[in-house]
Design an enzyme around this catalytic site. Structure first.
Site, short mmCIF file in Angstrom:
data_model
loop_
_atom_site.label_atom_id
_atom_site.label_comp_id
_atom_site.label_asym_id
_atom_site.label_seq_id
_atom_site.Cartn_x
_atom_site.Cartn_y
_atom_site.Cartn_z
N HIS A 51 -9.37 -3.93 11.70
CA HIS A 51 -8.56 -3.64 10.31
C HIS A 51 -9.60 -3.64 9.23
O HIS A 51 -9.97 -4.90 9.13
CB HIS A 51 -7.40 -4.58 10.11
N LEU A 79 -13.61 0.22 3.80
CA LEU A 79 -15.02 0.38 3.64
C LEU A 79 -15.00 0.86 2.14
O LEU A 79 -16.24 1.05 1.66
CB LEU A 79 -15.49 1.10 4.74
N ARG A 80 -14.02 1.37 1.46
CA ARG A 80 -14.11 2.00 0.51
C ARG A 80 -14.76 3.23 0.36
O ARG A 80 -15.10 3.76 1.38
CB ARG A 80 -14.38 1.32 -1.00
N HIS A 121 -2.65 -7.99 9.64
CA HIS A 121 -2.68 -8.82 8.81
C HIS A 121 -1.44 -10.01 8.60
O HIS A 121 -0.96 -10.03 7.63
CB HIS A 121 -3.37 -8.73 7.38
N LYS A 149 -1.64 4.78 9.48
CA LYS A 149 -1.39 3.63 8.78
C LYS A 149 -0.03 3.66 7.84
O LYS A 149 0.16 4.68 6.98
CB LYS A 149 -2.30 3.30 7.70
N HIS A 155 1.46 -2.26 7.17
CA HIS A 155 1.43 -3.15 6.29
C HIS A 155 3.00 -3.44 6.11
O HIS A 155 3.68 -3.01 5.34
CB HIS A 155 1.05 -2.61 4.88
N ASP A 207 -9.38 -7.22 7.59
CA ASP A 207 -8.79 -6.94 6.30
C ASP A 207 -9.95 -6.92 5.28
O ASP A 207 -9.29 -7.28 4.00
CB ASP A 207 -7.41 -7.46 5.85
N LEU A 244 -2.80 -9.44 -0.10
CA LEU A 244 -1.63 -8.91 0.34
C LEU A 244 -1.51 -8.54 1.81
O LEU A 244 -2.56 -8.09 2.20
CB LEU A 244 -1.13 -7.73 -0.53
#
Ligand code: DOR
Ligand code: ZN
Length: 351
Positions: A16, A19-20, A177, A102, A139, A250, A222
């Site tokens: 998870h 990388l932007r 996460h 996702k 998420h 994350d 988060l």
């Protein structure tokens, strides 16, 4: 050097990772490719990655920046929206390097405004995923205003996840996460098609670390850090050798100025020391022998990917985390900025 000061494990994977994009990749990609064999790359860009074509283009941009002689293999994901065409699931299943979808509840976190507004809106897509064996990455937080932020993961399990798992008995699910005892116990109670990833920051910290003595914006993420009984449960899960729990950092960099502000955004940039800190965590709990399963085996097995062949060695050799990294020209504060970290990659020329 004694054995306790050196540990060799199969090359790990990060299941998870954020990388932007664009110039940030110049920093984020080598921070991961220096040590991880594969990473599951999150699709919450602006705009989000909503087609296989976009995912493959993003992957090519990532590969331009990997450490030259590494075999880093970014595994891509699609961002689930109410309108995602089920045909994308079919084309994903024909594509080796796009491996999962996702699910962000709309508005739950960074760049998730166009996420799912109601689980019922995506039933037809999830059905296709179950049929084709495509894992759903979650998420796991509800977003209703009246639900306390510390309860959002637990309520998600009760109201969304448990019914979803029952409805789709073949669907592979990863609760990402995880931050609560509730998630640990829920995952433990399920069959082997349900797993969870655990970040290093949720293992090292609880909400006191973030809030006592002043707010530490660089620990704000988060799902938010919880009370220590939850941290203890996550620690037990990570150390316990149960293959349902595996490594997902994350790592999620944000500009220093967007964290240190009146409305700071969520994310911990941990990639520059991720495997080093997991090693430190396992060593501090006298459990270094459990690191390899958690970091290198269980995730690959769950995703049906081969285990990596290469090895890495970490040694007990303290170094100091820089105060900040530059993502392009944007100063970005890493986890444990300015602090000593005990473990490092042996003979690594990075850092
Ligand atoms: O802390 C977080 N940061 N949690 C998320 O779910 C998203 C991530 C990000 O993209 O910044
Ligand atoms: Zn994330």
């Amino acid at each position: 050097m004694t054995a306790a000061e050196l540990v060799t494990i199969t090359k790990p994977d990060d299941w998870h990772l954020h990388l932007r994009d664009e110039i940030a990749l110049k920093t984020t990609v080598p921070a991961t490719s220096r040590v991880f064999g594969r990473a599951i790359v999150m699709p919450n860009l602006k705009p989000p990655v909503t087609s296989v074509k976009m995912a493959l283009n993003y992957r090519s941009r990532i590969l331009e920046h990997k450490t030259p002689d590494s075999s880093f293999n970014p595994l891509m994901t699609l961002f689930l929206t109410d309108n995602l065409d089920p045909k994308e699931i079919v084309s994903l299943s024909n594509e080796e390097s796009v491996v999962a979808v996702k699910y962000y509840p709309a508005g739950a976190t960074t760049n998730s405004d166009t996420g799912v507004t109601n689980i019922k809106n995506v039933y037809r897509i999830i059905e296709k995923m179950a049929e084709l064996g495509v894992p759903l990455l979650l998420h796991g937080e509800v977003t209703e205003n009246h639900i306390d932020i510390f309860d959002r993961e637990k309520v998600f399990i009760e109201t969304i996840l448990a019914p979803l798992i029952e409805r789709y008995p073949d669907l592979k699910v990863i609760l990402e996460h995880i931050t609560t005892k509730d998630s640990v116990e829920f995952i433990e109670s399920q069959s082997s098609r349900v797993a969870g990833t655990i970040t290093i920051h949720h293992l090292l910290y609880n909400r006191n670390d973030m809030l006592v003595g002043g707010i530490k914006p660089h620990l704000y993420c988060l799902p938010v850090l919880k009370r220590n009984i939850h941290q203890t449960s996550l620690i037990r899960a990570a150390l316990g050798g149960n293959p349902k729990f595996f490594l997902g950092t994350d790592s999620a960099p944000h500009a220093r100025l967007e964290k240190e502000t009146s409305c700071g955004c969520a994310g911990v940039f941990s990639a520059p020391a991720a495997i080093e800190l997991y090693a430190q965590f396992f060593a501090d709990h006298n459990s270094l022998s459990k690191l390899e399963g958690f970091a290198s085996f269980f995730g690959a097995d769950f995703y049906g990917q081969p285990r990596n062949k290469e090895k890495i060695t970490l040694e007990f050799k303290p170094w100091r985390m820089p105060q900040q990294y530059q993502l392009g020209d944007v100063p970005t504060v890493p986890i444990m900025a300015g602090e000593a970290i005990n473990w490092q990659l042996k003979d690594s020329s990075e850092k």
